[in-house]
Scaffold this active site. Structure first.
Site, mmCIF file in Angstrom:
data_model
loop_
_atom_site.group_PDB
_atom_site.id
_atom_site.type_symbol
_atom_site.label_atom_id
_atom_site.label_comp_id
_atom_site.label_asym_id
_atom_site.label_seq_id
_atom_site.Cartn_x
_atom_site.Cartn_y
_atom_site.Cartn_z
ATOM 1 N N GLN A 132 0.829 -1.200 0.000
ATOM 2 C CA GLN A 132 0.000 0.000 0.000
ATOM 3 C C GLN A 132 0.867 1.254 0.000
ATOM 4 O OE1 GLN A 132 -3.584 0.315 -0.045
ATOM 5 N NE2 GLN A 132 -2.858 2.349 -0.600
ATOM 6 N N ARG A 296 -2.009 0.395 -6.842
ATOM 7 C CA ARG A 296 -1.648 -0.907 -6.253
ATOM 8 C C ARG A 296 -1.235 -1.874 -7.358
ATOM 9 N NH1 ARG A 296 -3.816 -2.459 -1.375
ATOM 10 N NH2 ARG A 296 -2.470 -4.261 -1.699
#
Ligand code: NVA
Length: 316
Positions: A132, A296
């Protein structure tokens, strides 16, 4: 050729982190130029906790590299319950190019890495969420350019995985990272120390404070996260109900006004509007959360390609 893992953010050196981010930017522009998993080779993607972004983005990343994403429900597999983590690792390793795992204990992930014989990637543990933070760093680069010397302020639960990963990941990027959190929920001392050490090498800095305004003052990036992380559902009422220790750490327009004029807002999601962030902020013009979620895919693709390159074909 070396077997490398991403178990926590400081597993990447500053130069390696920059390489992965550079590669992610290239792959975002040209999604199918890397075919590291052609065969297709299998990547085992295991979930012991809920997921949306992580599953979608890892499936996309593995598929985009020409591989086969084998998603395994950890509850069915019973990793560490039906059989030990070490035994699972020795089943998965010889049949997979890499193992990606979302689980509870960091120690279990470390055990997987010890026995799998292939790169292991942390897809979130109780302690860290490094993929993340890579996505966040790519998003910040896209929005405001070079990371070194920029300030990122995280406000909210300072003891959770995101706080820890921002400390290590942003210090690695040479950023000034500030954590604004109640003194009842500080980041783990050893992680603060590791972040300070890393910041000392990169020209960044670390500040942990219980004053949300001091944390956010002049920051280029403001981030927060849920006050109730996965696995803490039993504490939901005390964490987000009346008298929540996090109440004054909510990111609203008034707190954002303390940041730099062009400051951006990030959130790993899922978000709980009215708790850690107001609707005005997360759905407002400074919020980059959707770009962040898409990133991501790109950073994980770059990370997998880089990890596979470190291993080299000889080890397989
Ligand atoms: N701290 C949150 C992050 C979710 C992506 C959790 O662990 O639930």
């Amino acid at each position: 050729m070396t077997l490398r893992h991403l178990l926590r953010d400081d597993d990447l050196t500053p130069a390696e982190q920059a390489t992965v981010l550079d590669r992610a930017a290239v792959l975002k522009a040209q999604p199918f130029i890397e075919r590291s998993l052609e065969g297709p080779r299998t990547v085992a993607i295991l979930f012991d906790k809920p997921t949306l972004r992580t599953q979608v983005s890892f499936v996309g990343a593995v598929t985009g590299l020409g591989g086969y994403p084998m998603v395994v429900d950890g509850r069915l597999a019973g990793i560490g319950v039906r059989e030990s983590v070490a035994d699972v690792a020795r089943i998965l390793g010889p049949q997979s190019a890499a193992v990606v795992w979302r689980t509870f204990a960091q120690a279990d992930l470390e055990e997987m890495a010890r026995y799998a014989g292939v790169p292991v990637v942390n897809a979130l543990t109780d302690d860290f969420h490094p993929c993340q933070v890579l996505a966040d760093l790519l998003t910040v680069r896209e929005a405001i350019g070079d990371l070194a010397g920029r300030t990122l302020a995280y406000v909210g639960d300072g003891a959770n995985n995101m706080a820890h990963s921002y400390l290590l990941g942003c210090a690695t990027a040479g950023m000034h990272v500030r954590v604004g959190t109640p003194s009842s929920h500080p980041p783990a001392a050893d992680i603060v120390t590791a972040a300070e050490r890393r910041a000392g090498e990169t020209g960044g800095s670390v500040l942990v404070t219980d004053d949300p305004v001091a944390a956010v003052q002049g920051a280029d990036v403001v981030v927060t996260d849920t006050w109730v992380s996965m696995g803490q559902e039993g504490e939901a009422e005390q964490r987000k109900g009346e008298g929540s220790p996090f109440e004054k750490y909510r990111v609203d327009d008034a707190l954002m006004a303390q940041a730099a004029g062009q400051a951006v807002f990030l959130h790993c999601l899922p978000a709980y509007r009215g708790h850690e962030v107001t609707e005005d902020v997360i759905d407002g013009p400074r919020s980059l959360v959707w770009q962040e979620a898409e990133n991501r895919l790109h950073v994980q693709k770059a990370l997998l390609a880089w990890l596979l390159e470190q291993v080299g074909e000889g080890l397989r």
